[in-house]
Enzyme design. Structure first.
Site, PDB file in Angstrom:
ATOM      1  N   ASP A  49       0.858  -1.184   0.000  1.00 13.11           N
ATOM      2  CA  ASP A  49       0.000   0.000   0.000  1.00 13.11           C
ATOM      3  C   ASP A  49       0.895   1.235   0.000  1.00 13.11           C
ATOM      4  O   ASP A  49       2.101   1.149   0.239  1.00 13.11           O
ATOM      5  CB  ASP A  49      -0.897  -0.039   1.244  1.00 13.11           C
ATOM      6  CG  ASP A  49      -1.746   1.207   1.383  1.00 13.11           C
ATOM      7  OD1 ASP A  49      -2.331   1.632   0.377  1.00 13.11           O
ATOM      8  OD2 ASP A  49      -1.822   1.751   2.492  1.00 13.11           O
ATOM      9  N   ASP A  61      -1.547  -0.644   5.990  1.00 16.77           N
ATOM     10  CA  ASP A  61      -1.830  -0.128   7.329  1.00 16.77           C
ATOM     11  C   ASP A  61      -3.297   0.129   7.601  1.00 16.77           C
ATOM     12  O   ASP A  61      -3.673   0.441   8.731  1.00 16.77           O
ATOM     13  CB  ASP A  61      -1.070   1.186   7.552  1.00 16.77           C
ATOM     14  CG  ASP A  61      -1.705   2.347   6.799  1.00 16.77           C
ATOM     15  OD1 ASP A  61      -2.123   2.143   5.639  1.00 16.77           O
ATOM     16  OD2 ASP A  61      -1.795   3.446   7.375  1.00 16.77           O
ATOM     17  N   ASP A 116      -6.619  -2.543   3.301  1.00 13.90           N
ATOM     18  CA  ASP A 116      -5.538  -3.464   2.958  1.00 13.90           C
ATOM     19  C   ASP A 116      -5.753  -4.862   3.531  1.00 13.90           C
ATOM     20  O   ASP A 116      -4.937  -5.753   3.284  1.00 13.90           O
ATOM     21  CB  ASP A 116      -4.200  -2.919   3.476  1.00 13.90           C
ATOM     22  CG  ASP A 116      -3.907  -1.524   2.949  1.00 13.90           C
ATOM     23  OD1 ASP A 116      -4.102  -1.315   1.747  1.00 13.90           O
ATOM     24  OD2 ASP A 116      -3.501  -0.658   3.740  1.00 13.90           O
TER      25      ASP A 116
END
Length: 1251
Positions: free
Chosen positions: A429, A897, A901
């Site tokens: 990410d 985070d 995700d």
């Protein structure tokens, strides 16, 4: 209304609805017809949660769980997990058979180890799941204010919320469930929401409640509030919502912009009131997540195949035993009258000499149990123990402790430790993972002059490698700045017109940069200002104010100060103003403007107040009347404000993307376009996010005509409203005058470029998956060295023609054509120096991941050095991860985070959660959590490498020692004519794996290090041993099985050869079966423990203690067992003291047999180290043999050779920069030579008579 109610309700005076067009807030009336149909049947009774405790409107509470088990499911699921392992399943069968007369052992000796192994593994699973439960409780126990009636609110835990509850959420708090917005602290019910946890976007989303619920507050409004919501059923779509609100006998349609989703955060708004519409497992974010999968490492899965091989050997030797027994019984045993086989008193029901086939079958079953020690039952439990201890060491690594956040790395499961050493593809990410969620103002270009230019680590590294000053190559052939370090000088004043040359920083870095240059030195410590990291005294000292023409400079700063939606708030600590705005870029611009002397002080509904310098440099306060605000969105890619100054002049200030602004410039407004374009390119190469500033002056008559049209468009109701507003905006936002550009840094976390560089050198590919727009993702790609300027970028997106048709077939053909063309290009122009990078957006990705196109898309993506996927949804992230894992067959790691995700974290072979500033969903779904991305380098290259080699060595050693031990039983069976006699005592068999050989192998799995942590980081190519699975290949597995077979043959044959024909005791008695069994067992214990001593590379006192202590334990065991009464010790009574120990042949035979058994492995390692050394062996020799030191040429050469040639990362960018500088130098030399050859001086010299 009471005074208390008035004090509680401090409504913001700014009515944002008067400024925003809110074109996105209009509901789709066509969707309202779906209500009541399947999928749209939910009914919510607002402020009446008690009605949702019983059917038919009973919905789940707000409790969520990420655990694998619960109280009811733990036992059956955990047992299933244990007995899906082949070895455990075999020993369960053996334990059942041990209760029959077929078993050669007592039931206890088979059942006890199985219960111990399975029980210990289940306890480990329970402990790990308990930690997940505690994390869940931490989230479920968060508090929120809930309405309990009569306008009173009390704090309750999130888990107690029910559908229909009215809650009050304060600023910077997360929404506990999916809420319908009722009202906010602003008078018109607007609030700002940060959805970074859901879609990765940092821009704040504007939400607005229905006008019918604007006045609901803690007073009479909520006391009597009662309404009914009819809406869609729970689903996974984050961006749609269909429903209506029945309130006060009217029905109001609802849109997604009245819905506040769980795990998004309230920002820039003091409070909101909302009613729960979806709770717990029904919330959209939870629906987008999946249950925690049960993951197994590749080594563990391969270990099952090793067990199959050992089981095949077991079946084979059992068949040999049973067939041999049948043949011997039929041809020889029946003639041995002394065995009294037909005696009824001694008759064995499992043995019938008259029916050899039945006896053969029974003997086969008995052999399966007898030779079961070929299958290492303690292997699994030993690995479980080792992995837990490895996880503890990882957790305690101080090098991965974040002192700022006070958070360590956490191994949330220990099942995948060795998998960390085999990662080949990382899917990451962006927001919160690579970046800090902070914007910093870095550079700007005004009137074609770049400010804030400073060198980067790329330039410094290139300068050191070339041993030159890069400054001398800074200027290209046409005289313009050719690198990203724009250092143009300009005339500051008539008295100070000297132009000073600024060189790049030396090896000491940025601290000395500009030390001797007053124009560039930075007064004070400006870098300490959050959001502002700018170095250029020309602007910070306001030297530009003394120039003869400053109007454009003033306009530039006014655009920065006025074109935004920010709100100023005084910071009580610093005394300066701080700002809150819809996007972090706006906050960054306002902070920068304040540092440049343009301070945005306050705003009202129609007025903006700014403190700015006048032409004399004196600060004055000016008011600007805010006439219109044309907000930013993803399609417009620009924002404008129309203001009127104190002199009555009307201006449009505009900021936006470069291609959008360039298209709207007037012919006379393009003066600085060419040089600004060059600056934009340089800023982008540095990974900075750029934006252009422009303005125009509007005549009063033109504005009045336009405003009438614009207000008419805003008042329109219907589907054509957006088109009319956009058309009106197009009219006014043209014929602009370009002022310059700004560059902000979406600040990376510390160490991200260096970490990516090391990971790339270790052979890993990195994919960037983000919900952000393409431009932002590409900028971050440059900033973290995932992209470089000489890469050929393949950009996949739907063409306007294909998208306009809205036909799936046309869109598929469009994307497929782009993929095929790009793949042919990669084949045709494959170039090591100029690699390919792919950038694809969400719409194109949705088409590309279709079943018919996916293989071709992945074939192209895998061939690229870097892949960036933009505008991807959480589901797409998970689908990409699964597709890459299945297509490549390589170990994948996903790191993120946020809640968006979770899907990809769970789909990947290894999921990493960043325990940053956002919610805990990613961490709770992860296998490992890190406080910072940079710790991934040490987690993989150091701990991953160690754990892979430890587990590999451990399994191979287990196979070796069990083969070496188990086959001696088979040889003895043949030696005794398949009589079924036992060679070893029952307790010897039990203690072999439980006590006498277990601790050294655990120490090997926990403490073994082929090289130190620093050496792992210096030689990243060592990591590729795990990617190639060098240490757990079938070649090695078969080799260790062969080593075990040889050791077993050597031990058995030599013992029989030495002991059988000679006298063992003084009286001339030969050794009986108990003597041979004990002596042979001694040789086995010595051999397997000395073998592990040869395996160990990094000896500690613990390993010495366990290895030699295990051998000593055997002597203690045989001594203590022998002094027990014969009732307990049987044939082992006083065996060691009276028979074995006094015999010299016992000690000499042990020494000889152990040496012979270990000889093949010793010869193997000598040959390998001498003629075929692996990378780690070469480094070990350099370290331990002191042939070289760390700064010697050989060490440096090996270190350089260990770095894989990469196309991404810091080192690759430095190489590309050096190549660029060398090419530039060559062009300059060529130009100088040609200029000199064509010069009159040269012609004069060549035509001279003296020449």
């Amino acid at each position: 209304m009471t005074e208390q109610s008035k004090s509680n309700r401090k409504k913001g005076k700014v009515k944002w609805s008067k400024l925003y067009t809110f074109s996105c807030l209009k509901p789709n009336f066509d969707d309202q017809q779906l209500l009541g149909q399947p999928g749209f049947s939910r009914v919510v009774f607002c402020n009446k949660p008690e009605l949702h405790k019983t059917k038919p409107y009973k919905y789940p509470n707000n409790y969520i769980s990420t655990t694998k088990y619960n109280v009811v499911s733990f036992l059956p699921k955990a047992l299933f997990e244990q007995f899906r392992r082949v070895a455990n399943l075999y020993f369960l069968l053996a334990a059942i058979l041990s209760a029959t007369s077929l078993a050669p052992f007592t039931p206890t000796s088979m059942i006890a180890p199985l219960v111990f192994v399975v029980g210990l593994s289940m306890i480990k699973e329970a402990v790990e799941d308990w930690s997940r439960f505690l994390q869940d409780m931490k989230v479920n126990s968060r508090n929120v204010k809930v309405h309990i009636g009569n306008g009173l609110f009390v704090e309750k835990a999130w888990r107690t919320l029910l559908v229909g509850d009215v809650v009050k959420v304060a600023k910077d708090e997360y929404f506990p469930s999916d809420l319908l917005l009722l009202s906010s602290s602003y008078e018109d019910g607007v609030c700002y929401v940060e959805t970074m946890n859901l879609d990765g976007e940092t821009n704040l989303k504007v939400k607005r409640c229905l006008e019918a619920t604007l006045n609901l507050d803690e007073g009479a409004g909520l006391r009597t509030f009662s309404a009914t919501i009819r809406c869609e059923d729970p689903n996974t779509n984050l961006y749609t919502f269909v429903g209506n609100l029945e309130f006060e006998k009217d029905s109001y349609p609802l849109s997604p912009d009245q819905v506040l989703l769980r795990d998004s955060k309230l920002r820039n708004t003091d409070y909101i009131y909302g009613v729960v519409i979806f709770s717990g497992p029904d919330t959209k974010v939870v629906r987008n997540s999946t249950k925690s999968p049960s993951k197994r490492s590749r080594i563990e899965r391969k270990m099952d195949h090793v067990i199959y091989v050992l089981f095949s050997i077991l079946v084979f030797i059992s068949l040999v035993t049973s067939i041999g027994s049948a043949i011997y019984t039929e041809h020889s045993m029946v003639n041995s009258w002394y065995l009294r086989l037909n005696d009824e008193k001694n008759k064995d029901p499992s043995f019938n000499p008259t029916d050899p086939l039945v006896s053969c079958f029974y003997q086969f079953v008995r052999a399966l149990i007898l030779y079961g020690y070929l299958i290492p039952i303690s292997l699994y439990v030993s690995i479980e123990i080792v992995k837990v201890l490895q996880a503890m060491l990882i957790n305690k690594d101080l090098q991965m402790y974040d002192k700022v956040a006070r958070k360590p790395v956490e191994a949330r499961t220990s099942n995948l430790n060795e998998e960390l050493g085999q990662v080949e593809i990382i899917l990451s990410d962006k927001t919160g993972t690579l970046t800090c969620n902070q914007m910093e103002f870095r550079k700007c270009s005004i009137e074609g002059i770049s400010y804030g230019g400073d060198t980067t680590e790329i330039d410094l590294a290139a300068s050191r490698r070339m041993n030159i000053e890069v400054e001398r190559y800074r200027f290209s052939l046409d005289g313009s700045d050719s690198t990203s370090r724009s250092m143009e000088m300009f005339e500051i004043s008539a008295d100070n017109s000297s132009t000073e040359k600024v060189t790049l920083a030396n090896e000491q870095g940025m601290d000395n940069f500009g030390a001797g240059n007053s124009a560039y030195s930075v007064p004070g410590n400006e870098a300490d200002i959050k959001g502002f990291n700018f170095r250029d005294a020309r602007l910070l000292k306001k030297l530009w104010i003394h120039r003869s023409e400053i109007s454009n400079m003033m306009m530039f700063f006014r655009v920065m100060t006025l074109c935004h939606t920010g709100i100023p708030i005084e910071d009580s600590q610093t005394g300066k103003l701080k700002y809150e705005a819809e996007s972090p870029e706006e906050v960054c611009f306002l902070i920068a403007a304040q540092e440049f002397g343009f301070k945005f002080c306050r705003r009202t509904q129609s007025k903006l107040v700014v403190k700015e310098p006048n032409p004399s440099g004196v600060e004055v306060e000016r008011e600007y009347k805010l006439l219109n605000l044309l907000e930013f969105n993803s399609s417009r890619k620009r924002m404008s404000v129309i203001v009127r100054d104190e002199d009555g002049q009307t201006f449009l200030f505009c900021k936006g993307a470069d291609n959008i602004i360039f298209d709207r410039l007037a012919d006379g407004g393009r003066t600085y376009q060419q040089v600004t374009t060059m600056h934009l390119s340089n800023y982008a190469e540095d990974g900075l996010r750029t934006m252009l500033f422009a303005y125009k002056k509007i005549e009063a008559v033109d504005y009045e005509d336009w405003n009438l049209r614009f207000m008419k468009a805003k008042a329109t109701i219907g589907p054509e409203r957006e088109e009319l507003i956009e058309a009106a905006s197009e009219i006014i936002e043209k014929n602009l005058y370009l002022l310059g550009a700004v560059a902000v840094d979406d600040k990376l976390q510390n160490g991200v470029p260096e970490c990516i560089d090391k990971l790339a050198q270790a052979g890993m590919k990195i994919w960037l998956l983000t919900g952000d727009k393409k431009e932002t993702a590409v900028n971050i790609g440059y900033a973290c060295s995932l992209l470089r300027h000489d890469m050929q970028q393949i950009r996949l997106s739907l063409s306007k023609e294909a998208e306009s048709t809205n036909q799936v077939k046309a869109m598929k053909e469009d994307i497929l054509q782009q993929i095929e063309n790009s793949y042919q290009l990669t084949i045709k122009e494959e170039n090591e120096e100029h690699p390919f990078a792919m950038v694809i957006d969400g719409k194109a990705l949705q088409i590309a991941l279709g079943n018919d196109i996916r293989p071709k898309f992945l074939r192209l993506a895998v061939s690229c050095a870097a892949v960036i996927c933009c505008r991807v949804s959480p589901k797409q992230k998970a689908l990409i991860t699964r597709s890459v894992k299945e297509y490549t067959g390589k170990t994948t790691l996903a790191i993120g985070d946020g809640a968006n995700d979770v899907g990809m974290i769970q789909e990947a072979d290894i999921g990493i959660g960043i325990s940053g500033m956002e919610g805990m969903q990613a961490v709770m779904a992860s296998d490992f959590s890190l406080p910072q991305f940079r710790f991934l380098e040490r987690l993989l290259i150091v701990h991953g490498h160690w754990c892979y080699k430890r587990i590999s060595k451990m399994i191979l050693y287990f196979v070796y020692k069990n083969v070496a031990f188990g086959l001696t039983l088979f040889y003895y069976e043949i030696y005794t004519s398949f009589s079924g006699a036992l060679l070893y005592d029952d307790w010897y068999l039990v203690m072999f794996n439980v006590l006498l050989t277990s601790l050294p192998v655990i120490a090997l799995g926990v403490l073994e290090q082929d090289v130190s942590a620093d050496t792992c980081l210096q030689f990243p190519a060592l990591y590729q041993e795990g990617q190639r699975n060098t240490y757990f290949s079938w070649k090695r597995i078969i080799g260790w099985i062969g080593n075990g077979i040889f050791a077993s043959l050597a031990i058995f044959m030599l013992n029989i050869y030495i002991l059988s024909p000679t006298a063992f005791l003084k009286e001339g008695n030969v050794a009986d079966s108990s003597h041979i069994g004990a002596i042979m067992y001694t040789c086995v214990i010595w051999t397997v423990n000395c073998q592990i001593a040869l395996i160990v590379t990094n000896f500690t006192w613990i390993q010495h203690f366990f290895i030699w202590g295990s051998i000593l334990s055997w002597y203690i065991l045989i001594y203590l067992y022998g002094i027990l009464p014969p009732k307990y010790s049987y044939r082992q009574f006083q065996l060691f003291i009276e028979a074995i120990a006094p015999a010299p042949i016992y000690w000499m035979a042990t020494l000889l047999i152990v040496v012979v058994a270990l000889l093949p492995y010793f010869i193997h390692i000598v040959i390998q180290r001498s003629f075929f050394p692996m990378d780690d062996l070469v480094i070990q020799e350099m370290i331990y043999c002191m042939t070289d030191v760390t700064d010697s040429p050989v060490w440096l050469r090996e270190q350089e050779n260990s770095k894989k040639k990469t196309h991404i990362g810091f080192s690759a960018r430095v190489d590309a920069k050096i190549l660029h500088l060398k090419e530039q130098l060559h062009r300059k030399k060529t130009l100088i030579f040609r200029s000199f050859v064509n010069s009159p001086i040269y012609r004069t010299m060549t035509n001279s008579p003296l020449s």
